[in-house]
Design a protein around this motif. Sequence first.
Motif, PDB file in Angstrom:
ATOM      1  N   TYR A  12       0.757  -1.224   0.030  1.00 51.41           N
ATOM      2  CA  TYR A  12       0.134  -0.105  -0.038  1.00 51.41           C
ATOM      3  C   TYR A  12       0.947   1.221  -0.215  1.00 51.41           C
ATOM      4  CZ  TYR A  12      -3.011   4.003   1.465  1.00 51.41           C
ATOM      5  OH  TYR A  12      -3.308   5.180   1.555  1.00 51.41           O
ATOM      6  N   TRP A  13       1.719   1.514   0.852  1.00 50.73           N
ATOM      7  CA  TRP A  13       2.689   2.689   1.223  1.00 50.73           C
ATOM      8  C   TRP A  13       3.450   2.784  -0.205  1.00 50.73           C
ATOM      9  CZ3 TRP A  13       0.910   6.128   3.749  1.00 50.73           C
ATOM     10  CH2 TRP A  13       0.175   5.992   5.086  1.00 50.73           C
ATOM     11  N   ALA A  14       3.913   1.552  -0.879  1.00 48.78           N
ATOM     12  CA  ALA A  14       4.863   1.819  -1.914  1.00 48.78           C
ATOM     13  C   ALA A  14       4.084   2.460  -3.036  1.00 48.78           C
ATOM     14  CB  ALA A  14       5.149   0.242  -2.449  1.00 48.78           C
ATOM     15  N   VAL A  23       1.489  11.114   2.926  1.00 54.47           N
ATOM     16  CA  VAL A  23       1.577  10.449   4.213  1.00 54.47           C
ATOM     17  C   VAL A  23       0.360  10.731   5.283  1.00 54.47           C
ATOM     18  CG1 VAL A  23       4.045  10.293   4.282  1.00 54.47           C
ATOM     19  CG2 VAL A  23       3.046  12.344   5.136  1.00 54.47           C
ATOM     20  N   LEU A  24      -0.307  11.884   4.839  1.00 52.11           N
ATOM     21  CA  LEU A  24      -1.622  12.073   5.675  1.00 52.11           C
ATOM     22  C   LEU A  24      -2.909  11.792   4.877  1.00 52.11           C
ATOM     23  CD1 LEU A  24      -0.525  15.511   7.446  1.00 52.11           C
ATOM     24  CD2 LEU A  24      -0.312  13.314   8.233  1.00 52.11           C
ATOM     25  N   GLY A  25      -2.643  10.883   4.044  1.00 50.22           N
ATOM     26  CA  GLY A  25      -3.949  10.507   3.262  1.00 50.22           C
ATOM     27  C   GLY A  25      -4.812  11.254   2.754  1.00 50.22           C
ATOM     28  N   GLU A  85      11.617   3.997   9.360  1.00 51.85           N
ATOM     29  CA  GLU A  85      10.534   3.866   8.461  1.00 51.85           C
ATOM     30  C   GLU A  85      10.827   2.856   7.572  1.00 51.85           C
ATOM     31  OE1 GLU A  85       7.452   5.787   7.360  1.00 51.85           O
ATOM     32  OE2 GLU A  85       7.907   4.255   6.024  1.00 51.85           O
ATOM     33  N   GLN A  86       9.863   2.019   7.158  1.00 49.10           N
ATOM     34  CA  GLN A  86      10.179   0.878   6.347  1.00 49.10           C
ATOM     35  C   GLN A  86      10.310   1.216   4.772  1.00 49.10           C
ATOM     36  OE1 GLN A  86       7.393  -2.284   7.449  1.00 49.10           O
ATOM     37  NE2 GLN A  86       5.730  -1.107   6.081  1.00 49.10           N
ATOM     38  N   ASN A  87       9.595   2.420   4.486  1.00 50.18           N
ATOM     39  CA  ASN A  87       9.469   2.639   2.883  1.00 50.18           C
ATOM     40  C   ASN A  87      10.864   3.423   2.686  1.00 50.18           C
ATOM     41  OD1 ASN A  87       8.838   4.512   0.821  1.00 50.18           O
ATOM     42  ND2 ASN A  87       6.848   3.554   0.729  1.00 50.18           N
ATOM     43  N   GLN A  88      11.812   2.971   1.846  1.00 48.47           N
ATOM     44  CA  GLN A  88      12.798   3.318   1.469  1.00 48.47           C
ATOM     45  C   GLN A  88      12.776   4.703   0.753  1.00 48.47           C
ATOM     46  OE1 GLN A  88      16.030   1.706   2.225  1.00 48.47           O
ATOM     47  NE2 GLN A  88      16.849   3.859   1.695  1.00 48.47           N
ATOM     48  N   GLN A 127       3.757   8.033  15.779  1.00 46.85           N
ATOM     49  CA  GLN A 127       2.268   8.709  15.372  1.00 46.85           C
ATOM     50  C   GLN A 127       1.875   8.093  14.104  1.00 46.85           C
ATOM     51  OE1 GLN A 127       2.480  12.909  15.334  1.00 46.85           O
ATOM     52  NE2 GLN A 127       0.304  13.149  14.455  1.00 46.85           N
ATOM     53  N   TRP A 128       0.554   7.799  14.048  1.00 48.53           N
ATOM     54  CA  TRP A 128      -0.110   7.222  12.910  1.00 48.53           C
ATOM     55  C   TRP A 128       0.541   6.082  12.258  1.00 48.53           C
ATOM     56  CZ3 TRP A 128      -1.419  13.020  11.735  1.00 48.53           C
ATOM     57  CH2 TRP A 128      -2.542  13.529  12.225  1.00 48.53           C
ATOM     58  N   VAL A 129       0.970   5.145  13.049  1.00 47.85           N
ATOM     59  CA  VAL A 129       1.796   4.013  12.388  1.00 47.85           C
ATOM     60  C   VAL A 129       1.498   2.749  13.251  1.00 47.85           C
ATOM     61  CG1 VAL A 129       3.893   4.378  13.848  1.00 47.85           C
ATOM     62  CG2 VAL A 129       4.080   3.230  11.557  1.00 47.85           C
ATOM     63  N   HIS A 132      -0.499  -0.323  12.358  1.00 50.69           N
ATOM     64  CA  HIS A 132       0.021  -1.391  11.391  1.00 50.69           C
ATOM     65  C   HIS A 132       0.451  -2.351  11.899  1.00 50.69           C
ATOM     66  CE1 HIS A 132      -0.608   0.818   7.526  1.00 50.69           C
ATOM     67  NE2 HIS A 132      -0.453   1.773   8.144  1.00 50.69           N
ATOM     68  N   LEU A 133       0.834  -2.599  13.258  1.00 49.26           N
ATOM     69  CA  LEU A 133       1.391  -3.750  14.058  1.00 49.26           C
ATOM     70  C   LEU A 133       0.378  -4.737  14.644  1.00 49.26           C
ATOM     71  CD1 LEU A 133       4.016  -1.984  13.599  1.00 49.26           C
ATOM     72  CD2 LEU A 133       4.603  -2.493  16.028  1.00 49.26           C
ATOM     73  N   LYS A 134       0.718  -5.783  14.697  1.00 48.50           N
ATOM     74  CA  LYS A 134      -0.290  -6.781  15.404  1.00 48.50           C
ATOM     75  C   LYS A 134      -0.209  -6.522  16.681  1.00 48.50           C
ATOM     76  CE  LYS A 134       0.165 -10.205  11.752  1.00 48.50           C
ATOM     77  NZ  LYS A 134       0.526 -11.584  11.649  1.00 48.50           N
TER      78      LYS A 134
HETATM   79  N1  SAH Z   1       4.271   9.517  11.262  1.00 47.72           N
HETATM   80  C1  SAH Z   1       4.161  10.031   9.952  1.00 47.72           C
HETATM   81  C2  SAH Z   1       3.914   9.175   8.730  1.00 47.72           C
HETATM   82  C3  SAH Z   1       2.502   8.634   9.000  1.00 47.72           C
HETATM   83  S1  SAH Z   1       2.170   7.835   7.575  1.00 47.72           S
HETATM   84  C4  SAH Z   1       3.545  11.446  10.144  1.00 47.72           C
HETATM   85  O1  SAH Z   1       2.801  11.234  11.176  1.00 47.72           O
HETATM   86  O2  SAH Z   1       3.651  12.287   9.211  1.00 47.72           O
HETATM   87  C5  SAH Z   1       2.365   5.888   8.068  1.00 47.72           C
HETATM   88  C6  SAH Z   1       3.773   5.551   7.934  1.00 47.72           C
HETATM   89  O3  SAH Z   1       3.778   4.283   8.593  1.00 47.72           O
HETATM   90  C7  SAH Z   1       4.182   5.350   6.514  1.00 47.72           C
HETATM   91  O4  SAH Z   1       5.114   6.201   6.323  1.00 47.72           O
HETATM   92  C8  SAH Z   1       4.426   4.150   6.344  1.00 47.72           C
HETATM   93  O5  SAH Z   1       5.174   3.576   5.467  1.00 47.72           O
HETATM   94  C9  SAH Z   1       4.847   3.608   7.592  1.00 47.72           C
HETATM   95  N2  SAH Z   1       4.917   2.125   8.061  1.00 47.72           N
HETATM   96  C10 SAH Z   1       3.712   1.338   7.749  1.00 47.72           C
HETATM   97  N3  SAH Z   1       3.628   0.351   8.301  1.00 47.72           N
HETATM   98  C11 SAH Z   1       4.725   0.348   9.044  1.00 47.72           C
HETATM   99  C12 SAH Z   1       5.789  -0.739   9.783  1.00 47.72           C
HETATM  100  N4  SAH Z   1       5.185  -2.128  10.120  1.00 47.72           N
HETATM  101  N5  SAH Z   1       6.968  -0.261  10.442  1.00 47.72           N
HETATM  102  C13 SAH Z   1       7.372   0.949  10.141  1.00 47.72           C
HETATM  103  N6  SAH Z   1       6.757   2.136   9.416  1.00 47.72           N
HETATM  104  C14 SAH Z   1       5.617   1.567   8.806  1.00 47.72           C
END
Ligand code: SAH
Length: 219
Positions: A12-14, A23-25, A85-88, A127-129, A132-134
């Motif tokens: 999705y993020w790719a 990043v803020l959708g 951050e996981q997205n290069q 923040q806002w991540v 994405h974790l279980k």
């Molecule tokens: N915290 C930032 C970005 C929020 S967008 C802000 O507030 O501006 C969510 C981000 O989480 C994206 O960059 C996405 O690549 C990252 N992300 C998603 N799953 C992740 C994971 N498992 N580990 C690390 N980063 C992750």
Amino acid sequence: MESKFYEDAIDYWAQVPATLEGVLGGFEFISDDDVKGSSSFLEELFCCKNSSPPERNIALDCGAGIGRVTKFLLTKYFDKVDLVEQNQQFLEKAHHFIDNPDKIGTMYASGLQNFKPDKKYDVIWNQWVLGHLKDADLIEYFITCGNSLNPNGLIIVKENVTSSNKLEKDEVDSSVTRPMKHLLRIFKKAKLKIVKELKQEDFPKGIYPVHMFALRPNI
Ligand code: SAH
């Protein structure tokens, strides 16, 4: 091999552009109010009235995206900021986006579920991540963060919380939004205590309520 939940989030993020809007959708217009809310929250934590404020040497921005939180918030308060951050592509953008490069330390390309910090931090900002974790990985991750804090260090969590009291799944970006009770249960399982909690104000109606938590290991 990561599970489908994690693989789908990577995919999705790719395809999301490395921009504020990305990043803020599409909600880039909330960034200023977001940063204002975070600044007052941080300042209260630094304040002399607070019994044990963190130092201001080094912070870690987790799930940093293009470095929005680092650029507008953390570099204003800390001498050095590391990013994970996981997205290069986002990390590459962060190099240009953040305008005071002398404050930037190491940028780690890693999923938070696999990340093991090799140093200690005064503040670890999430923040806002975390959706994405279980759950089990989030608990482990919090324990790791708790062990990676300098004396008086704090973990900050700033996340959407459901108003429905139910866990809500987003199949599009492969994340969950947790209700407050659920989040509190996870903090408890990770043996974190809440030092301060505040709801973000001035956000538009119709989006999830956003809460800020300052946490430390409960020892
Ligand atoms: N915290 C930032 C970005 C929020 S967008 C802000 O507030 O501006 C969510 C981000 O989480 C994206 O960059 C996405 O690549 C990252 N992300 C998603 N799953 C992740 C994971 N498992 N580990 C690390 N980063 C992750």
